[in-house]
Design an enzyme around this catalytic site. Sequence first.
Site, PDB file in Angstrom:
ATOM      1  N   LYS A  42       1.045  -1.306  -0.163  1.00 14.01           N
ATOM      2  CA  LYS A  42       0.003  -0.087  -0.133  1.00 14.01           C
ATOM      3  C   LYS A  42       0.940   1.120  -0.152  1.00 14.01           C
ATOM      4  O   LYS A  42       0.455   2.182  -0.109  1.00 14.01           O
ATOM      5  CB  LYS A  42      -0.825   0.063   1.350  1.00 14.01           C
ATOM      6  CG  LYS A  42      -1.732  -1.074   1.596  1.00 14.01           C
ATOM      7  CD  LYS A  42      -2.505  -1.059   2.702  1.00 14.01           C
ATOM      8  CE  LYS A  42      -2.457  -2.482   3.556  1.00 14.01           C
ATOM      9  NZ  LYS A  42      -3.034  -2.589   4.663  1.00 14.01           N
ATOM     10  N   GLY A  43       2.207   1.175   0.292  1.00 16.99           N
ATOM     11  CA  GLY A  43       3.220   2.349   0.562  1.00 16.99           C
ATOM     12  C   GLY A  43       3.267   3.224  -0.606  1.00 16.99           C
ATOM     13  O   GLY A  43       3.298   4.581  -0.317  1.00 16.99           O
ATOM     14  N   GLU A  98       7.627   2.228  -6.501  1.00 13.73           N
ATOM     15  CA  GLU A  98       7.612   1.796  -5.019  1.00 13.73           C
ATOM     16  C   GLU A  98       8.090   2.966  -4.297  1.00 13.73           C
ATOM     17  O   GLU A  98       8.753   3.905  -4.720  1.00 13.73           O
ATOM     18  CB  GLU A  98       9.042   0.948  -4.791  1.00 13.73           C
ATOM     19  CG  GLU A  98       8.514  -0.628  -4.744  1.00 13.73           C
ATOM     20  CD  GLU A  98       7.779  -0.876  -3.196  1.00 13.73           C
ATOM     21  OE1 GLU A  98       7.234   0.131  -2.631  1.00 13.73           O
ATOM     22  OE2 GLU A  98       8.232  -1.720  -2.717  1.00 13.73           O
ATOM     23  N   ASP A  99       7.613   2.855  -2.928  1.00 18.31           N
ATOM     24  CA  ASP A  99       7.869   4.085  -1.949  1.00 18.31           C
ATOM     25  C   ASP A  99       9.375   4.271  -1.843  1.00 18.31           C
ATOM     26  O   ASP A  99       9.988   5.253  -1.698  1.00 18.31           O
ATOM     27  CB  ASP A  99       6.953   4.057  -0.603  1.00 18.31           C
ATOM     28  CG  ASP A  99       7.017   2.407  -0.107  1.00 18.31           C
ATOM     29  OD1 ASP A  99       7.555   1.530  -0.574  1.00 18.31           O
ATOM     30  OD2 ASP A  99       6.218   2.222   0.752  1.00 18.31           O
ATOM     31  N   ASP A 102      14.743  -0.740   0.060  1.00 12.76           N
ATOM     32  CA  ASP A 102      15.572  -0.974   1.256  1.00 12.76           C
ATOM     33  C   ASP A 102      16.528  -1.958   0.957  1.00 12.76           C
ATOM     34  O   ASP A 102      17.683  -1.632   0.382  1.00 12.76           O
ATOM     35  CB  ASP A 102      14.681  -1.245   2.296  1.00 12.76           C
ATOM     36  CG  ASP A 102      15.237  -1.184   3.660  1.00 12.76           C
ATOM     37  OD1 ASP A 102      16.157  -0.746   3.940  1.00 12.76           O
ATOM     38  OD2 ASP A 102      14.729  -2.030   4.762  1.00 12.76           O
ATOM     39  N   LYS A 130      17.298   3.593   0.007  1.00 14.68           N
ATOM     40  CA  LYS A 130      18.244   3.657   1.361  1.00 14.68           C
ATOM     41  C   LYS A 130      19.376   2.441   1.046  1.00 14.68           C
ATOM     42  O   LYS A 130      19.200   1.318   1.329  1.00 14.68           O
ATOM     43  CB  LYS A 130      17.458   2.843   2.294  1.00 14.68           C
ATOM     44  CG  LYS A 130      17.228   3.499   3.502  1.00 14.68           C
ATOM     45  CD  LYS A 130      16.809   2.574   4.738  1.00 14.68           C
ATOM     46  CE  LYS A 130      15.367   2.957   5.295  1.00 14.68           C
ATOM     47  NZ  LYS A 130      14.758   2.044   6.141  1.00 14.68           N
ATOM     48  N   PHE A 151      14.540   4.426   9.890  1.00 13.94           N
ATOM     49  CA  PHE A 151      13.243   3.956   9.558  1.00 13.94           C
ATOM     50  C   PHE A 151      12.289   5.168   9.664  1.00 13.94           C
ATOM     51  O   PHE A 151      12.260   6.024  10.283  1.00 13.94           O
ATOM     52  CB  PHE A 151      12.533   3.104  10.844  1.00 13.94           C
ATOM     53  CG  PHE A 151      11.392   2.400  10.235  1.00 13.94           C
ATOM     54  CD1 PHE A 151      11.466   1.269   9.359  1.00 13.94           C
ATOM     55  CD2 PHE A 151      10.114   2.675  10.501  1.00 13.94           C
ATOM     56  CE1 PHE A 151      10.184   0.652   8.932  1.00 13.94           C
ATOM     57  CE2 PHE A 151       9.042   2.406  10.082  1.00 13.94           C
ATOM     58  CZ  PHE A 151       9.187   1.113   9.270  1.00 13.94           C
ATOM     59  N   VAL A 152      11.671   5.344   8.246  1.00 12.02           N
ATOM     60  CA  VAL A 152      10.948   6.563   8.060  1.00 12.02           C
ATOM     61  C   VAL A 152       9.390   6.282   7.794  1.00 12.02           C
ATOM     62  O   VAL A 152       9.032   5.119   7.440  1.00 12.02           O
ATOM     63  CB  VAL A 152      11.480   7.169   6.720  1.00 12.02           C
ATOM     64  CG1 VAL A 152      12.974   7.956   7.204  1.00 12.02           C
ATOM     65  CG2 VAL A 152      11.593   6.325   5.426  1.00 12.02           C
ATOM     66  N   ASP A 158       4.646   3.612   6.524  1.00  8.79           N
ATOM     67  CA  ASP A 158       3.788   3.161   7.732  1.00  8.79           C
ATOM     68  C   ASP A 158       4.785   2.549   8.739  1.00  8.79           C
ATOM     69  O   ASP A 158       5.728   1.734   8.340  1.00  8.79           O
ATOM     70  CB  ASP A 158       2.705   2.211   7.602  1.00  8.79           C
ATOM     71  CG  ASP A 158       3.245   0.808   7.281  1.00  8.79           C
ATOM     72  OD1 ASP A 158       3.868   0.606   6.330  1.00  8.79           O
ATOM     73  OD2 ASP A 158       2.502  -0.057   8.125  1.00  8.79           O
ATOM     74  N   ARG A 164       0.613   6.811   7.527  1.00  7.99           N
ATOM     75  CA  ARG A 164       0.588   6.714   6.091  1.00  7.99           C
ATOM     76  C   ARG A 164       0.111   8.101   5.903  1.00  7.99           C
ATOM     77  O   ARG A 164       0.625   8.490   4.435  1.00  7.99           O
ATOM     78  CB  ARG A 164      -0.106   5.626   5.495  1.00  7.99           C
ATOM     79  CG  ARG A 164       0.232   4.232   5.621  1.00  7.99           C
ATOM     80  CD  ARG A 164      -0.405   3.423   4.855  1.00  7.99           C
ATOM     81  NE  ARG A 164      -0.346   1.820   4.989  1.00  7.99           N
ATOM     82  CZ  ARG A 164       0.629   1.330   4.613  1.00  7.99           C
ATOM     83  NH1 ARG A 164       1.402   1.610   3.960  1.00  7.99           N
ATOM     84  NH2 ARG A 164       0.671  -0.251   5.074  1.00  7.99           N
TER      85      ARG A 164
HETATM   86  P1  IMP Z   1      12.965  -4.077   0.619  1.00  9.29           P
HETATM   87  O1  IMP Z   1      13.577  -4.242   1.853  1.00  9.29           O
HETATM   88  O2  IMP Z   1      13.625  -3.312  -0.325  1.00  9.29           O
HETATM   89  O3  IMP Z   1      12.216  -5.303   0.106  1.00  9.29           O
HETATM   90  O4  IMP Z   1      11.551  -3.210   1.019  1.00  9.29           O
HETATM   91  C1  IMP Z   1      10.190  -3.536   1.275  1.00  9.29           C
HETATM   92  C2  IMP Z   1       9.238  -2.588   1.629  1.00  9.29           C
HETATM   93  O5  IMP Z   1       9.853  -2.432   3.130  1.00  9.29           O
HETATM   94  C3  IMP Z   1       9.228  -1.074   1.041  1.00  9.29           C
HETATM   95  O6  IMP Z   1       8.418  -1.168   0.084  1.00  9.29           O
HETATM   96  C4  IMP Z   1       8.478  -0.662   2.313  1.00  9.29           C
HETATM   97  O7  IMP Z   1       7.001  -0.911   2.375  1.00  9.29           O
HETATM   98  C5  IMP Z   1       9.083  -1.435   3.673  1.00  9.29           C
HETATM   99  N1  IMP Z   1      10.186  -0.711   4.242  1.00  9.29           N
HETATM  100  C6  IMP Z   1      11.646  -0.400   4.014  1.00  9.29           C
HETATM  101  N2  IMP Z   1      11.997   0.592   4.745  1.00  9.29           N
HETATM  102  C7  IMP Z   1      11.236   1.132   5.176  1.00  9.29           C
HETATM  103  C8  IMP Z   1      11.096   2.272   6.182  1.00  9.29           C
HETATM  104  O8  IMP Z   1      11.941   2.905   6.666  1.00  9.29           O
HETATM  105  N3  IMP Z   1       9.949   2.824   6.710  1.00  9.29           N
HETATM  106  C9  IMP Z   1       8.891   2.099   6.415  1.00  9.29           C
HETATM  107  N4  IMP Z   1       8.590   1.014   5.331  1.00  9.29           N
HETATM  108  C10 IMP Z   1       9.747   0.571   4.916  1.00  9.29           C
HETATM  109 MG    MG Z   2       6.225  -1.122   0.118  1.00  9.35          MG
END
Ligand code: IMP
Ligand code: MG
Length: 178
Positions: A42-43, A98-99, A102, A130, A151-152, A158, A164
């Site tokens: 949902k991000g 994507e938002d 990470d 990140k 962590f943002v 969220d 959100r």
């Molecule tokens: P990934 O680790 O790149 O697979 O990130 C997957 C998902 O983790 C992202 O789409 C976000 O929904 C969530 N996420 C990663 N870092 C943060 C953060 O700092 N705040 C909130 N959600 C996060």
């Molecule tokens: Mg996400």
Amino acid sequence: MGEERLEVLLSTEEIAAGVKRLGEAIARDYDGQNPLFVGVLKGAVVFLADLIRAVPIPVRYDFIAVSSYGAATRSSGQVKILKDLDYSLEDEAVILVEDIVDTGLTLNYLLASFRARRPRSLRVCTLLDKPSRRLVELKPDYNAFVIPDHFVVGYGLDYAEKYRNLPYIAVLKKACDG
Ligand code: IMP
Ligand code: MG
């Protein structure tokens, strides 16, 4: 039970300027191509809603929902698709939205899944990157802000489904973090 505190990282104005830059770049690159934006629920909803209005060419959009991996699935990068797309991606100019990137595991999985659907082209657009936490090699084609390892929340992001709707992005601090 630590008390939660927010420290603004990116203001509403800074986000708007970043989204405008991305929108202009995408409009230049995709003129005449009618791209299909795919938002990851949902991000990415808040970002996608602003982004498409910053792209002054015809576009379409769709959404996909994936499960976030638990500790056990993190190493494998296995992600489950909970709601798939309405569009077939065949011969489409797809922009995956994507938002935040990470570890990169979610996008890595989605990119492989989307490539198998034979799009004409496939690129990634994220609001935040990140890179310090990356577990797989992945560089977004379009990114507005590189951020440090915090962590943002806010602007779609969220913490346990909270925050959100904040119109800015903040670092979430627990009282015990100092
Ligand atoms: P990934 O680790 O790149 O697979 O990130 C997957 C998902 O983790 C992202 O789409 C976000 O929904 C969530 N996420 C990663 N870092 C943060 C953060 O700092 N705040 C909130 N959600 C996060
Ligand atoms: Mg996400």
